[in-house]
Design a protein around this motif. Structure first.
Motif, PDB file in Angstrom:
ATOM      1  N   VAL A 188      -7.223  -8.139  11.945  1.00  0.00           N
ATOM      2  CA  VAL A 188      -7.061  -6.824  12.744  1.00  0.00           C
ATOM      3  C   VAL A 188      -6.767  -5.775  11.835  1.00  0.00           C
ATOM      4  CG1 VAL A 188      -6.509  -7.998  15.082  1.00  0.00           C
ATOM      5  CG2 VAL A 188      -4.693  -7.055  13.329  1.00  0.00           C
ATOM      6  N   GLY A 189      -7.317  -4.543  11.890  1.00  0.00           N
ATOM      7  CA  GLY A 189      -6.895  -3.360  11.214  1.00  0.00           C
ATOM      8  C   GLY A 189      -7.808  -2.159  11.784  1.00  0.00           C
ATOM      9  N   GLY A 190      -8.455  -1.478  10.941  1.00  0.00           N
ATOM     10  CA  GLY A 190      -9.138  -0.343  11.378  1.00  0.00           C
ATOM     11  C   GLY A 190      -8.650   0.803  10.171  1.00  0.00           C
ATOM     12  N   ASP A 191      -8.618   2.043  10.941  1.00  0.00           N
ATOM     13  CA  ASP A 191      -8.412   3.133   9.945  1.00  0.00           C
ATOM     14  C   ASP A 191      -7.144   3.570  10.387  1.00  0.00           C
ATOM     15  OD1 ASP A 191      -8.236   5.662   8.811  1.00  0.00           O
ATOM     16  OD2 ASP A 191     -10.578   5.721   8.694  1.00  0.00           O
ATOM     17  N   PHE A 192      -5.999   3.633   9.354  1.00  0.00           N
ATOM     18  CA  PHE A 192      -4.723   4.148   9.764  1.00  0.00           C
ATOM     19  C   PHE A 192      -4.680   5.439  10.193  1.00  0.00           C
ATOM     20  CE2 PHE A 192      -0.855   6.021   8.095  1.00  0.00           C
ATOM     21  CZ  PHE A 192       0.191   5.502   8.707  1.00  0.00           C
ATOM     22  N   LEU A 193      -5.607   6.135   9.749  1.00  0.00           N
ATOM     23  CA  LEU A 193      -5.669   7.940   9.862  1.00  0.00           C
ATOM     24  C   LEU A 193      -6.475   8.167  11.352  1.00  0.00           C
ATOM     25  CD1 LEU A 193      -6.503   9.250   6.375  1.00  0.00           C
ATOM     26  CD2 LEU A 193      -4.275   8.974   7.579  1.00  0.00           C
ATOM     27  N   LYS A 194      -7.049   7.148  11.959  1.00  0.00           N
ATOM     28  CA  LYS A 194      -7.558   7.215  13.188  1.00  0.00           C
ATOM     29  C   LYS A 194      -7.014   6.127  14.185  1.00  0.00           C
ATOM     30  CE  LYS A 194     -11.797   8.590  10.820  1.00  0.00           C
ATOM     31  NZ  LYS A 194     -13.265   8.445  10.645  1.00  0.00           N
ATOM     32  N   GLY A 213     -11.558   1.691   3.306  1.00  0.00           N
ATOM     33  CA  GLY A 213     -11.580   3.114   2.887  1.00  0.00           C
ATOM     34  C   GLY A 213     -10.338   3.414   2.424  1.00  0.00           C
ATOM     35  N   GLU A 214     -10.140   4.801   2.221  1.00  0.00           N
ATOM     36  CA  GLU A 214      -8.904   5.096   1.769  1.00  0.00           C
ATOM     37  C   GLU A 214      -7.389   4.688   2.666  1.00  0.00           C
ATOM     38  OE1 GLU A 214      -6.343   9.356   1.016  1.00  0.00           O
ATOM     39  OE2 GLU A 214      -8.434   9.542   1.694  1.00  0.00           O
ATOM     40  N   ALA A 215      -7.704   4.967   3.747  1.00  0.00           N
ATOM     41  CA  ALA A 215      -6.616   4.125   4.634  1.00  0.00           C
ATOM     42  C   ALA A 215      -7.120   3.128   5.822  1.00  0.00           C
ATOM     43  CB  ALA A 215      -6.201   5.446   5.635  1.00  0.00           C
ATOM     44  N   ALA A 216      -8.206   2.499   5.277  1.00  0.00           N
ATOM     45  CA  ALA A 216      -8.647   1.540   6.127  1.00  0.00           C
ATOM     46  C   ALA A 216      -8.995   0.216   5.440  1.00  0.00           C
ATOM     47  CB  ALA A 216     -10.377   1.977   6.644  1.00  0.00           C
ATOM     48  N   GLY A 217      -9.031  -0.842   6.296  1.00  0.00           N
ATOM     49  CA  GLY A 217      -9.149  -2.283   5.936  1.00  0.00           C
ATOM     50  C   GLY A 217      -8.670  -3.228   6.853  1.00  0.00           C
ATOM     51  N   ILE A 218      -8.085  -4.316   6.461  1.00  0.00           N
ATOM     52  CA  ILE A 218      -7.550  -5.450   7.330  1.00  0.00           C
ATOM     53  C   ILE A 218      -6.058  -5.176   6.990  1.00  0.00           C
ATOM     54  CG2 ILE A 218      -7.331  -7.947   7.439  1.00  0.00           C
ATOM     55  CD1 ILE A 218      -9.984  -8.283   6.270  1.00  0.00           C
ATOM     56  N   PHE A 219      -5.351  -5.142   8.149  1.00  0.00           N
ATOM     57  CA  PHE A 219      -3.774  -4.819   7.925  1.00  0.00           C
ATOM     58  C   PHE A 219      -2.930  -6.073   8.337  1.00  0.00           C
ATOM     59  CE2 PHE A 219      -5.356  -0.731   8.043  1.00  0.00           C
ATOM     60  CZ  PHE A 219      -4.111   0.304   7.565  1.00  0.00           C
ATOM     61  N   SER A 220      -3.646  -7.142   8.831  1.00  0.00           N
ATOM     62  CA  SER A 220      -2.886  -8.153   9.495  1.00  0.00           C
ATOM     63  C   SER A 220      -3.726  -9.452   9.430  1.00  0.00           C
ATOM     64  CB  SER A 220      -2.128  -7.985  10.991  1.00  0.00           C
ATOM     65  OG  SER A 220      -1.486  -9.135  11.226  1.00  0.00           O
ATOM     66  N   MET A 222       0.782  -1.272  -0.096  1.00  0.00           N
ATOM     67  CA  MET A 222       0.077  -0.122   0.086  1.00  0.00           C
ATOM     68  C   MET A 222       0.890   1.289  -0.012  1.00  0.00           C
ATOM     69  SD  MET A 222      -2.364   2.268   0.426  1.00  0.00           S
ATOM     70  CE  MET A 222      -2.846   3.552   0.956  1.00  0.00           C
ATOM     71  N   ARG A 223       0.723   2.159  -1.014  1.00  0.00           N
ATOM     72  CA  ARG A 223       1.585   3.184  -1.195  1.00  0.00           C
ATOM     73  C   ARG A 223       1.533   4.290  -0.221  1.00  0.00           C
ATOM     74  NH1 ARG A 223       0.127   0.403  -5.582  1.00  0.00           N
ATOM     75  NH2 ARG A 223       1.630   0.226  -7.401  1.00  0.00           N
ATOM     76  N   PHE A 224       0.656   4.739   0.567  1.00  0.00           N
ATOM     77  CA  PHE A 224       0.794   5.924   1.436  1.00  0.00           C
ATOM     78  C   PHE A 224       1.572   5.561   2.575  1.00  0.00           C
ATOM     79  CE2 PHE A 224      -1.918   5.026   5.069  1.00  0.00           C
ATOM     80  CZ  PHE A 224      -2.516   4.138   4.844  1.00  0.00           C
ATOM     81  N   LEU A 225       1.669   4.206   2.925  1.00  0.00           N
ATOM     82  CA  LEU A 225       2.506   3.773   4.029  1.00  0.00           C
ATOM     83  C   LEU A 225       3.811   3.808   4.004  1.00  0.00           C
ATOM     84  CD1 LEU A 225       0.299   0.685   5.544  1.00  0.00           C
ATOM     85  CD2 LEU A 225       0.772   2.956   6.497  1.00  0.00           C
ATOM     86  N   ARG A 226       4.586   5.169   3.745  1.00  0.00           N
ATOM     87  CA  ARG A 226       5.938   5.590   3.833  1.00  0.00           C
ATOM     88  C   ARG A 226       6.349   6.295   4.919  1.00  0.00           C
ATOM     89  NH1 ARG A 226       8.374   4.796  -1.380  1.00  0.00           N
ATOM     90  NH2 ARG A 226       6.894   3.965  -2.977  1.00  0.00           N
ATOM     91  N   VAL A 227       7.332   5.617   5.639  1.00  0.00           N
ATOM     92  CA  VAL A 227       7.604   6.398   6.948  1.00  0.00           C
ATOM     93  C   VAL A 227       9.012   6.491   6.821  1.00  0.00           C
ATOM     94  CG1 VAL A 227       7.390   6.264   9.412  1.00  0.00           C
ATOM     95  CG2 VAL A 227       5.641   5.217   8.105  1.00  0.00           C
ATOM     96  N   ALA A 228       9.520   7.552   7.310  1.00  0.00           N
ATOM     97  CA  ALA A 228      11.078   7.826   7.230  1.00  0.00           C
ATOM     98  C   ALA A 228      11.489   7.872   8.488  1.00  0.00           C
ATOM     99  CB  ALA A 228      11.419   9.178   6.663  1.00  0.00           C
ATOM    100  N   ALA A 229      12.841   7.267   8.567  1.00  0.00           N
ATOM    101  CA  ALA A 229      13.516   6.892  10.009  1.00  0.00           C
ATOM    102  C   ALA A 229      14.977   7.161   9.642  1.00  0.00           C
ATOM    103  CB  ALA A 229      13.129   6.037  10.649  1.00  0.00           C
ATOM    104  N   GLY A 230      15.747   7.032  10.834  1.00  0.00           N
ATOM    105  CA  GLY A 230      17.297   7.294  10.773  1.00  0.00           C
ATOM    106  C   GLY A 230      17.604   5.862  10.494  1.00  0.00           C
ATOM    107  N   ALA A 260      -5.175 -10.176   2.803  1.00  0.00           N
ATOM    108  CA  ALA A 260      -6.238  -9.395   3.187  1.00  0.00           C
ATOM    109  C   ALA A 260      -5.962  -7.975   2.460  1.00  0.00           C
ATOM    110  CB  ALA A 260      -6.118  -9.098   4.752  1.00  0.00           C
ATOM    111  N   THR A 261      -7.205  -7.190   2.406  1.00  0.00           N
ATOM    112  CA  THR A 261      -7.075  -6.066   1.510  1.00  0.00           C
ATOM    113  C   THR A 261      -7.833  -4.904   2.171  1.00  0.00           C
ATOM    114  OG1 THR A 261      -9.151  -6.368   0.190  1.00  0.00           O
ATOM    115  CG2 THR A 261      -6.978  -7.455  -0.604  1.00  0.00           C
ATOM    116  N   GLY A 262      -7.641  -3.753   1.673  1.00  0.00           N
ATOM    117  CA  GLY A 262      -8.643  -2.376   2.054  1.00  0.00           C
ATOM    118  C   GLY A 262      -8.666  -1.546   0.786  1.00  0.00           C
ATOM    119  N   GLY A 263      -9.097  -0.254   1.098  1.00  0.00           N
ATOM    120  CA  GLY A 263      -9.114   0.517   0.059  1.00  0.00           C
ATOM    121  C   GLY A 263     -10.436   0.568  -0.942  1.00  0.00           C
TER     122      GLY A 263
END
Length: 356
Positions: free
Chosen positions: A252-258, A233-240, A1-9, A204-207
């Motif tokens: 399990v999942g839910g809404d990544f933005l909430k 939804g846009e940021a919701a679905g089954i994540f695992s 899923m393309r929006f889940l990009r997180v930067a870290a050191g 599993a999917t979402g979106g």
């Protein structure tokens, strides 16, 4: 899923000494996390548990770490030349053999393999289709593996390995049901695709307008799909997904933005993913959860993690109780008897062992 990009050191140091720190407990729960500081600020969404002593984590800026002593020391075994890539999944067969997946469009999706504890790595797959984006992968034992890409030409794409990740072949898509408009998988914890006994696997999917669970019984050649009552939804679905056996599973999942809201965040199946029953909000995890896994030695104990906390279920996912309010992205358990162990990983280099 393309929006889940997180930067870290980046990771630092060859060997990183761990100092165990107790996690905050809630409500008298019999579980707690013991943090094992890794000396890095990378975000570890890729996690592979081998036992209570051996685990691998993989994350941002091409970072891969390994421990063989229960987290007392973490060794930086990152593949050379992968510093600009994001690892989102790692599957380990033992203390020396592992396969790691990087995500992204086109050639950013790659697979690396090591057989010497991470001293050397070989790139065994590089996606050449600019429309493909690989999210996660899983293995049935040490030979048969499947890697999942978001839809290409209207269908999810599967690459398969029969030699422990040494080589991969994109599968024909005539056995894959059509994707819904906007449907995708989440590269959140390496568990959007999980493998069972034999040649069984689920993803599993979402979106889309509803989340769905796909299942195969022939190693990814043919798939069937079922709707889920969870949020989408846009940021919701089954994540695992997590399965105890071929019939009994948890999503399990839910809404990544909430992250602090339990938005239709969990469901259970008793028929191998053909049908799913929603967990009521008052019994569900207390927020969005990105990873879940069954605890060894118990037929029905499951642990779920997310950015707003960790929860445990003692009844196979029908009800959940929060025991930690810190952030993790991934959880995985492995081993048997006294050698069994559960691990969690997440942002800012966080890795922990589950302690009872």
């Amino acid at each position: 899923m393309r929006f889940l990009r997180v930067a870290a050191g980046a990771a630092g140091g060859l060997f990183l000494m761990a100092q165990v720190v107790p996690a905050q407990a809630h409500g008298g729960s019999s579980y707690r996390w013991e943090l094992t500081p890794t000396g890095t600020t990378a975000q570890f969404r890729g996690l592979a548990a081998v036992s209570k002593d051996v685990a691998w984590v993989a994350g941002t800026e091409g970072t891969v770490l390994r421990t063989v002593d229960g987290g007392k020391r973490w060794q930086n075994v990152s593949p050379k030349g992968a510093e600009k890539l994001q690892f989102r999944d790692v599957e380990a067969f033992d203390a020396r053999s592992a396969v790691a997946l990087t995500i992204g469009p086109g050639e950013e999706s790659r697979v690396y393999r090591t057989a010497d504890g991470g001293n050397t790595w070989t790139e065994t797959f590089r996606n050449t289709d600019p429309n493909a984006f690989y999210d996660c992968f899983a293995f049935n034992g040490s030979k048969h593996g499947l890697a999942l890409s978001d839809p290409v030409d209207g269908k999810f794409r599967i690459a398969a390995s029969t030699d422990g990740g040494k080589s991969w072949k994109v599968q024909p898509n005539d056995g894959m049901p059509a994707a819904l408009p906007g449907e995708f998988a989440f590269a959140a914890s390496g568990t959007c695709l999980v493998a069972g006994a034999g040649r069984t696997a689920w993803f599993a999917t979402g979106g889309g307008d509803r989340p769905r669970v796909f299942r195969t019984f022939d190693g990814g050649r043919h798939w069937k799909v079922s709707d889920s009552p969870m949020a989408s939804g846009e940021a919701a679905g089954i994540f695992s997904l997590a399965f105890r056996n071929s019939l009994f599973g948890v999503a399990v999942g839910g809404d990544f933005l909430k992250p602090n809201e339990a938005v239709k965040a969990a469901s259970v199946t008793y028929d191998g993913g053909r049908t799913w029953k929603l967990v009521p909000a008052d019994k569900a995890p207390k927020g969005y959860r990105s990873g879940a896994h069954f605890v060894p030695g118990s037929p029905s104990t499951v642990v779920a993690v997310g950015p707003s906390g960790s929860d445990v279920s003692y009844d196979g996912g029908r009800s959940w109780k929060q025991f930690y309010d810190g952030s993790f992205d991934s959880v995985e358990c492995a081993g048997h008897g006294a050698n069994a162990g559960c691990w969690a990983s997440g942002a800012k280099g966080a890795v922990a062992r589950l302690v009872r």
